[in-house]
Motif scaffolding. Structure first.
Motif, PDB file in Angstrom:
ATOM      1  N   TYR A 243      -1.430   3.985  -2.149  1.00  0.00           N
ATOM      2  CA  TYR A 243      -2.860   3.854  -1.922  1.00  0.00           C
ATOM      3  C   TYR A 243      -3.246   4.500  -0.595  1.00  0.00           C
ATOM      4  O   TYR A 243      -2.418   4.669   0.298  1.00  0.00           O
ATOM      5  CB  TYR A 243      -3.274   2.382  -1.890  1.00  0.00           C
ATOM      6  CG  TYR A 243      -3.069   1.631  -3.177  1.00  0.00           C
ATOM      7  CD1 TYR A 243      -3.250   2.239  -4.410  1.00  0.00           C
ATOM      8  CD2 TYR A 243      -2.706   0.294  -3.162  1.00  0.00           C
ATOM      9  CE1 TYR A 243      -3.064   1.531  -5.588  1.00  0.00           C
ATOM     10  CE2 TYR A 243      -2.524  -0.419  -4.338  1.00  0.00           C
ATOM     11  CZ  TYR A 243      -2.707   0.210  -5.532  1.00  0.00           C
ATOM     12  OH  TYR A 243      -2.523  -0.478  -6.698  1.00  0.00           O
TER      13      TYR A 243
ATOM     14  N   TRP B  38      -7.622   1.343   1.717  1.00  0.00           N
ATOM     15  CA  TRP B  38      -7.369   0.227   0.822  1.00  0.00           C
ATOM     16  C   TRP B  38      -6.948  -1.000   1.602  1.00  0.00           C
ATOM     17  O   TRP B  38      -7.426  -2.107   1.349  1.00  0.00           O
ATOM     18  CB  TRP B  38      -6.274   0.597  -0.187  1.00  0.00           C
ATOM     19  CG  TRP B  38      -5.905  -0.530  -1.094  1.00  0.00           C
ATOM     20  CD1 TRP B  38      -6.502  -0.847  -2.278  1.00  0.00           C
ATOM     21  CD2 TRP B  38      -4.860  -1.487  -0.913  1.00  0.00           C
ATOM     22  NE1 TRP B  38      -5.895  -1.950  -2.837  1.00  0.00           N
ATOM     23  CE2 TRP B  38      -4.884  -2.360  -2.016  1.00  0.00           C
ATOM     24  CE3 TRP B  38      -3.911  -1.699   0.074  1.00  0.00           C
ATOM     25  CZ2 TRP B  38      -3.996  -3.417  -2.149  1.00  0.00           C
ATOM     26  CZ3 TRP B  38      -3.026  -2.754  -0.065  1.00  0.00           C
ATOM     27  CH2 TRP B  38      -3.074  -3.594  -1.165  1.00  0.00           C
ATOM     28  N   LEU B  39      -6.067  -0.816   2.601  1.00  0.00           N
ATOM     29  CA  LEU B  39      -5.577  -1.940   3.387  1.00  0.00           C
ATOM     30  C   LEU B  39      -6.719  -2.583   4.167  1.00  0.00           C
ATOM     31  O   LEU B  39      -6.837  -3.804   4.216  1.00  0.00           O
ATOM     32  CB  LEU B  39      -4.466  -1.488   4.334  1.00  0.00           C
ATOM     33  CG  LEU B  39      -3.893  -2.574   5.237  1.00  0.00           C
ATOM     34  CD1 LEU B  39      -3.216  -3.645   4.399  1.00  0.00           C
ATOM     35  CD2 LEU B  39      -2.919  -1.970   6.222  1.00  0.00           C
TER      36      LEU B  39
ATOM     37  N   ARG C  68       0.835  -1.205   0.000  1.00  0.00           N
ATOM     38  CA  ARG C  68       0.000   0.000   0.000  1.00  0.00           C
ATOM     39  C   ARG C  68       0.867   1.251   0.000  1.00  0.00           C
ATOM     40  O   ARG C  68       0.637   2.200  -0.738  1.00  0.00           O
ATOM     41  CB  ARG C  68      -0.922   0.012   1.221  1.00  0.00           C
ATOM     42  CG  ARG C  68      -1.843   1.238   1.263  1.00  0.00           C
ATOM     43  CD  ARG C  68      -2.453   1.435   2.625  1.00  0.00           C
ATOM     44  NE  ARG C  68      -1.509   1.862   3.632  1.00  0.00           N
ATOM     45  CZ  ARG C  68      -1.043   3.115   3.757  1.00  0.00           C
ATOM     46  NH1 ARG C  68      -1.425   4.055   2.938  1.00  0.00           N
ATOM     47  NH2 ARG C  68      -0.191   3.424   4.709  1.00  0.00           N
TER      48      ARG C  68
END
Length: 141
Positions: A54, A58-59, A49
């Motif tokens: 990102y 997102w994670l 990430r």
């Protein structure tokens, strides 16, 4: 004639390559993502990430998709969530500090505070202070 010589050289090269490949396998090990533990998978995804740029969400969503939310929560729980289990002072020189921490560092202040009449308006702190005083008396007896 030249083509036949090249063909046989290529065959010989392939045979030697396969023979030495079987006799002397490569020492490098490739880490497979599937073979990693859940915590290591989350760490890997966090590095990915960061490299890709990102957003933090997102994670979370990726971990949710792969069933890694327990490992995610274990690694990325904020300090406030971990420490929010105690009572904090909402007044005085120790405002925002945990009552238990002040009890360990400044017992005289807590004893003085427990004798004050105005402490009743701060119910959460007074309850915690009285519990600590009762525990201290039990330990002394």
């Amino acid at each position: 004639m030249k083509a036949i010589a090249i063909f046989f050289l290529n065959v010989l090269q392939n045979i030697l390559g396969m023979t030495f490949g079987l006799l002397f396998p490569r020492k490098t090990k490739r880490n497979s993502y599937k073979a990693l533990s859940d915590v290591d998978k989350v760490k890997y995804l966090e590095k990915r990430r960061q490299c890709k740029g990102y957003k933090k969400q997102w994670l979370y969503y990726r971990c949710r998709e792969e069933g890694l939310l327990e490992a995610y929560n274990e690694l990325f729980k904020t300090e406030l969530e971990k420490q929010d289990s105690g009572t904090k002072f909402s007044f005085g020189k120790y405002r925002g500090e945990f009552v238990e921490d002040i009890w360990e560092s400044d017992k005289e202040y807590v004893n003085w505070l427990s004798q004050q009449d105005w402490l009743a308006q701060y119910l959460d702190e007074s309850d915690m202070i009285h519990e600590l005083l009762l525990l201290e008396e039990e330990n002394q007896n």
